[in-house]
Design an enzyme around this catalytic site. Structure first.
Site, PDB file in Angstrom:
ATOM      1  NE  ARG A 179      -4.502  20.270  24.617  1.00 53.00           N
ATOM      2  CZ  ARG A 179      -5.445  21.200  24.423  1.00 53.00           C
ATOM      3  NH1 ARG A 179      -5.833  21.522  23.196  1.00 53.00           N
ATOM      4  NH2 ARG A 179      -5.982  21.826  25.452  1.00 53.00           N
ATOM      5  CB  SER A 228      -4.055  18.771  30.801  1.00 51.71           C
ATOM      6  OG  SER A 228      -4.784  19.921  31.128  1.00 51.71           O
ATOM      7  CD  GLU A 299      -3.037  17.911  26.897  1.00 51.28           C
ATOM      8  OE1 GLU A 299      -4.222  17.677  27.191  1.00 51.28           O
ATOM      9  OE2 GLU A 299      -2.571  19.058  26.820  1.00 51.28           O
TER      10      GLU A 299
HETATM   11  C1  LIG Z   1       1.416  25.259  33.456  1.00 52.19           C
HETATM   12  C2  LIG Z   1       1.143  24.610  32.126  1.00 52.19           C
HETATM   13  C3  LIG Z   1      -0.003  24.927  31.426  1.00 52.19           C
HETATM   14  C4  LIG Z   1      -0.265  24.336  30.184  1.00 52.19           C
HETATM   15  N1  LIG Z   1      -1.403  24.676  29.529  1.00 52.19           N
HETATM   16  C5  LIG Z   1      -1.660  24.134  28.324  1.00 52.19           C
HETATM   17  C6  LIG Z   1      -2.839  24.496  27.601  1.00 52.19           C
HETATM   18  O1  LIG Z   1      -3.639  25.313  28.027  1.00 52.19           O
HETATM   19  N2  LIG Z   1      -3.046  23.911  26.398  1.00 52.19           N
HETATM   20  C7  LIG Z   1      -2.172  23.002  25.868  1.00 52.19           C
HETATM   21  O2  LIG Z   1      -2.413  22.511  24.750  1.00 52.19           O
HETATM   22  N3  LIG Z   1      -1.049  22.638  26.531  1.00 52.19           N
HETATM   23  C8  LIG Z   1      -0.772  23.183  27.737  1.00 52.19           C
HETATM   24  N4  LIG Z   1       0.357  22.814  28.417  1.00 52.19           N
HETATM   25  C9  LIG Z   1       1.251  21.786  27.863  1.00 52.19           C
HETATM   26  C10 LIG Z   1       2.451  22.329  27.068  1.00 52.19           C
HETATM   27  O3  LIG Z   1       2.604  23.705  27.237  1.00 52.19           O
HETATM   28  C11 LIG Z   1       2.272  22.019  25.596  1.00 52.19           C
HETATM   29  O4  LIG Z   1       2.126  20.637  25.382  1.00 52.19           O
HETATM   30  C12 LIG Z   1       3.421  22.518  24.716  1.00 52.19           C
HETATM   31  O5  LIG Z   1       3.170  22.133  23.391  1.00 52.19           O
HETATM   32  C13 LIG Z   1       4.779  21.988  25.086  1.00 52.19           C
HETATM   33  O6  LIG Z   1       5.726  22.666  24.285  1.00 52.19           O
HETATM   34  P1  LIG Z   1       7.280  22.473  24.538  1.00 52.19           P
HETATM   35  O7  LIG Z   1       8.022  23.408  23.684  1.00 52.19           O
HETATM   36  O8  LIG Z   1       7.550  22.535  25.992  1.00 52.19           O
HETATM   37  O9  LIG Z   1       7.486  20.998  24.017  1.00 52.19           O
HETATM   38  P2  LIG Z   1       8.191  19.781  24.782  1.00 52.19           P
HETATM   39  O10 LIG Z   1       7.397  19.468  26.008  1.00 52.19           O
HETATM   40  O11 LIG Z   1       9.625  20.041  24.943  1.00 52.19           O
HETATM   41  O12 LIG Z   1       7.959  18.629  23.729  1.00 52.19           O
HETATM   42  C14 LIG Z   1       6.657  18.133  23.500  1.00 52.19           C
HETATM   43  C15 LIG Z   1       6.644  17.387  22.173  1.00 52.19           C
HETATM   44  O13 LIG Z   1       6.859  18.315  21.116  1.00 52.19           O
HETATM   45  C16 LIG Z   1       7.974  17.908  20.341  1.00 52.19           C
HETATM   46  N5  LIG Z   1       8.677  19.110  19.877  1.00 52.19           N
HETATM   47  C17 LIG Z   1       9.210  20.106  20.621  1.00 52.19           C
HETATM   48  N6  LIG Z   1       9.775  21.037  19.816  1.00 52.19           N
HETATM   49  C18 LIG Z   1       9.599  20.596  18.544  1.00 52.19           C
HETATM   50  C19 LIG Z   1       9.973  21.089  17.258  1.00 52.19           C
HETATM   51  N7  LIG Z   1      10.658  22.228  17.089  1.00 52.19           N
HETATM   52  N8  LIG Z   1       9.624  20.363  16.168  1.00 52.19           N
HETATM   53  C20 LIG Z   1       8.956  19.199  16.291  1.00 52.19           C
HETATM   54  N9  LIG Z   1       8.584  18.676  17.471  1.00 52.19           N
HETATM   55  C21 LIG Z   1       8.902  19.370  18.586  1.00 52.19           C
HETATM   56  C22 LIG Z   1       8.826  17.082  21.284  1.00 52.19           C
HETATM   57  O14 LIG Z   1       9.685  16.221  20.575  1.00 52.19           O
HETATM   58  C23 LIG Z   1       7.766  16.350  22.064  1.00 52.19           C
HETATM   59  O15 LIG Z   1       7.286  15.245  21.348  1.00 52.19           O
HETATM   60  C24 LIG Z   1       0.646  23.403  29.649  1.00 52.19           C
HETATM   61  C25 LIG Z   1       1.816  23.087  30.353  1.00 52.19           C
HETATM   62  C26 LIG Z   1       2.070  23.678  31.576  1.00 52.19           C
HETATM   63  C27 LIG Z   1       3.341  23.340  32.310  1.00 52.19           C
END
Ligand SMILES: Cc1cc2nc3c(=O)[nH]c(=O)nc-3n(C[C@H](O)[C@H](O)[C@H](O)COP(=O)(O)OP(=O)(O)OC[C@H]3O[C@@H](n4cnc5c(N)ncnc54)[C@H](O)[C@@H]3O)c2cc1C
Length: 309
Positions: A179, A228, A299
């Site tokens: 992560r 999580s 996380e």
């Molecule tokens: C139902 C569910 C299940 C999930 N299962 C998992 C799993 O199995 N494994 C897992 O690891 N995670 C899981 N997650 C968590 C989530 O999907 C991840 O953390 C994912 O990386 C979030 O991506 P996002 O685009 O929504 O980022 P955001 O939540 O919008 O942002 C998260 C971080 O990433 C940064 N960020 C976003 N886009 C960029 C970019 N283009 N460049 C640089 N930084 C950026 C943001 O600034 C922030 O710091 C789950 C979430 C949900 C809701």
């Protein structure tokens, strides 16, 4: 019109190709469906837009937040006193190179689209992301993982942009972990190239479906959540197990609840406030510390001010 917005319009609007608004409610952009307003909210259409926006934030000493699918964020009800940037048009491109078994995807492409294209062209490797809500940028930022694999293992190269411009990193120069993505402070993923392998369409599809099914059986997917809440303290101990053993499954605060399906998920049953979710997060952390002397590391990323009052 707030002063900051006025200044931003004067500075940015003549050159910005994307959009800029003030006081945009962020709950629309998070999977937890909570989060107050962003003082400034910009949609960056081009690479140049990002440079402009970062330049403005730097000059005005403003905090900025890049937002993807908002699937890993707990944003305060008071909102974000700075600039929120969302990637638009130019970051929504995807192309497949069948000969090299690579897919090039913009930072705003969702993992769902990435996986769909991989399946379409019989490229295997990413099936484990089935059902994970994320953009390519967000997934790389936190090195999304599941079922023993993580997104960064499949990167051939990434293009990132920061205040100083565009940089390209090849896979062998990237450092990442559980992560923990390879980005340096302030870097934004504009594009990533994924190295996959040629496989068989039916097998790839079947594998992705099995991963998704497992997810549906073990996670409270019918409610708003952010995945999580805490990282697992080690490969042997899961955060969910510790929280469950503290008897916290089903604990509620307002409309927020520690899921009774998966103890490491906090769900929004409808009208939860970010503050309610934060309280549950805090309770879980304190109880686990008291009982097991283990300090859980969140996380999800908490954004903004959670002080009372
Ligand atoms: C139902 C569910 C299940 C999930 N299962 C998992 C799993 O199995 N494994 C897992 O690891 N995670 C899981 N997650 C968590 C989530 O999907 C991840 O953390 C994912 O990386 C979030 O991506 P996002 O685009 O929504 O980022 P955001 O939540 O919008 O942002 C998260 C971080 O990433 C940064 N960020 C976003 N886009 C960029 C970019 N283009 N460049 C640089 N930084 C950026 C943001 O600034 C922030 O710091 C789950 C979430 C949900 C809701």
């Amino acid at each position: 019109m707030n002063n900051m917005f006025k200044e931003a319009c004067e500075y940015l609007k003549p050159k910005l190709e994307g959009s800029l608004v003030e006081n945009e409610e962020l709950k629309k952009y998070t999977t937890l469906r909570v989060g107050g307003p962003a003082a400034l909210f910009a949609q960056a259409k081009t690479l140049n837009d990002i440079k402009l926006l970062l330049g403005f934030a730097h000059e005005k000493d403003l905090n900025y937040l890049l937002i993807g699918r908002g699937a890993n964020l707990l944003i305060s009800d008071k909102g974000f006193e700075g600039l929120v940037i969302r990637l638009g048009q130019d970051f929504n491109r995807i192309s497949v190179n069948i000969k090299n078994a690579t897919i090039s995807a913009g930072g705003a492409i969702t993992l769902a689209i990435l996986l769909k294209d991989a399946q379409k062209y019989s490229l295997e490797g990413l099936e484990f992301v089935a059902g994970i809500p994320a953009t390519v940028g967000g997934a790389i930022a936190s090195n999304v993982g599941a079922f023993g694999k993580s997104v960064c293992q499949f990167i051939a190269e990434i293009k990132v942009v920061d205040e100083n411009g565009l940089k390209v990193y090849k896979a062998n120069t990237l450092e990442y972990g559980y992560r923990k993505g390879p980005l340096k402070e302030g870097e934004i993923v504009a594009e990533a190239v994924f190295q996959l392998k040629v496989g068989e369409k039916g097998i790839i599809k079947g594998r992705a479906e099995r991963f998704f099914k497992k997810r549906k059986q073990t996670q409270p997917l019918s409610y708003a959540n952010a995945g999580s809440v805490f990282k697992n303290p080690s490969t042997k101990i899961s955060a969910a197990e510790l929280i469950e053993k503290c008897g916290l499954k089903g604990l509620t605060e307002g409309d927020a609840m520690i899921s009774d399906v998966h103890a490491n998920f906090i769900i929004n049953k409808g009208r939860a406030k970010a503050a309610d979710i934060y309280i549950l997060l805090d309770v879980a952390r304190k109880k686990v510390k008291e009982k097991y002397d283990i300090l859980l590391e969140p996380e999800i990323k908490t954004i903004g001010n959670f002080d009372e009052g």
